[in-house]
Scaffold this motif. Sequence first.
Motif, PDB file in Angstrom:
ATOM      1  N   SER A  25       0.841  -1.190   0.000  1.00 57.53           N
ATOM      2  CA  SER A  25       0.000   0.000   0.000  1.00 57.53           C
ATOM      3  C   SER A  25       0.882   1.248   0.000  1.00 57.53           C
ATOM      4  O   SER A  25       1.794   1.368   0.823  1.00 57.53           O
ATOM      5  N   ARG A  27       0.642   5.397   0.122  1.00 56.20           N
ATOM      6  CA  ARG A  27      -0.308   6.451   0.479  1.00 56.20           C
ATOM      7  C   ARG A  27       0.371   7.814   0.552  1.00 56.20           C
ATOM      8  O   ARG A  27       1.269   8.020   1.378  1.00 56.20           O
ATOM      9  N   ASP A  43      -1.025   7.414  -4.504  1.00 51.49           N
ATOM     10  CA  ASP A  43      -1.786   6.383  -3.790  1.00 51.49           C
ATOM     11  C   ASP A  43      -1.931   5.184  -4.719  1.00 51.49           C
ATOM     12  O   ASP A  43      -2.374   5.350  -5.864  1.00 51.49           O
TER      13      ASP A  43
END
Length: 259
Positions: A25, A27, A43
């Motif tokens: 992930s 971000r 993102d």
Amino acid sequence: MSTAGIPLSVDAGVQPGPARKPLLSVRGVKTFYGNIIALKGVDLDVHEGEIVTLIGANGAGKSTLMMTIFGDPRAREGTITFAGRDITRMPTHQIAQLSIAQSPEGRRIFGRMSVFENLQMGASINKMAHFNEDLERVCTLFPRLKERLQQRGGTLSGGEQQMLAIARALMSRPKLLLLDEPSLGLAPLIVKQIFTIIKELNEKDGMTVFLVEQNAYHALRLAHRGYVMVTGNITMSGSGKELLENPQVRAAYLEGGHH
């Protein structure tokens, strides 16, 4: 043609299994080279068992994102997590020990070492734990390398060097394989072979793959989901099929006779 300003599409991609936390992930990641901002708040997610591709023009920031995930250069802002663990500030060698392997842009094999020694370098990350088994596996995937185990890496053809770069990454038994421009500068037949092998790794071994690729047509056909990057921003995302059929993506990245 630029796709800047295109709204982010609904991400209706294939996500195997029930909704769960992504394996990787990213971000709000911002990366700089000196005072120049290369990534402007990225993102992006990669779920376990997926092939996810990032496409975009040369200089869009794709390779910078790949290198930032691996800790060099460092993200100045934002967070990167792998298997729920924050790796944003972690040194590169520690990231590699978490079962992430990278086949970098430009291959970067050890030219003076033999094919066999290059593969040993890949296996050294997990202390050669399954060396013979993994050597047999990559030689089955890449029969060309099996014939050239004692040959110096630098004397291989471009396609063979790319195969070696991927094979070296696989020797560490990664949970996540990062591939940066695997088709760059290769003949169409070799490109097809390499994409077939990536598909096989995903379908047969369940390998999770994050693929950075200028060859948008091949990448989107292969990927479950894709993202489009323009000058350090993600401008679109969706399933590989959605992006292949998107008129703006077609105009910007697929014109020029890809079939």
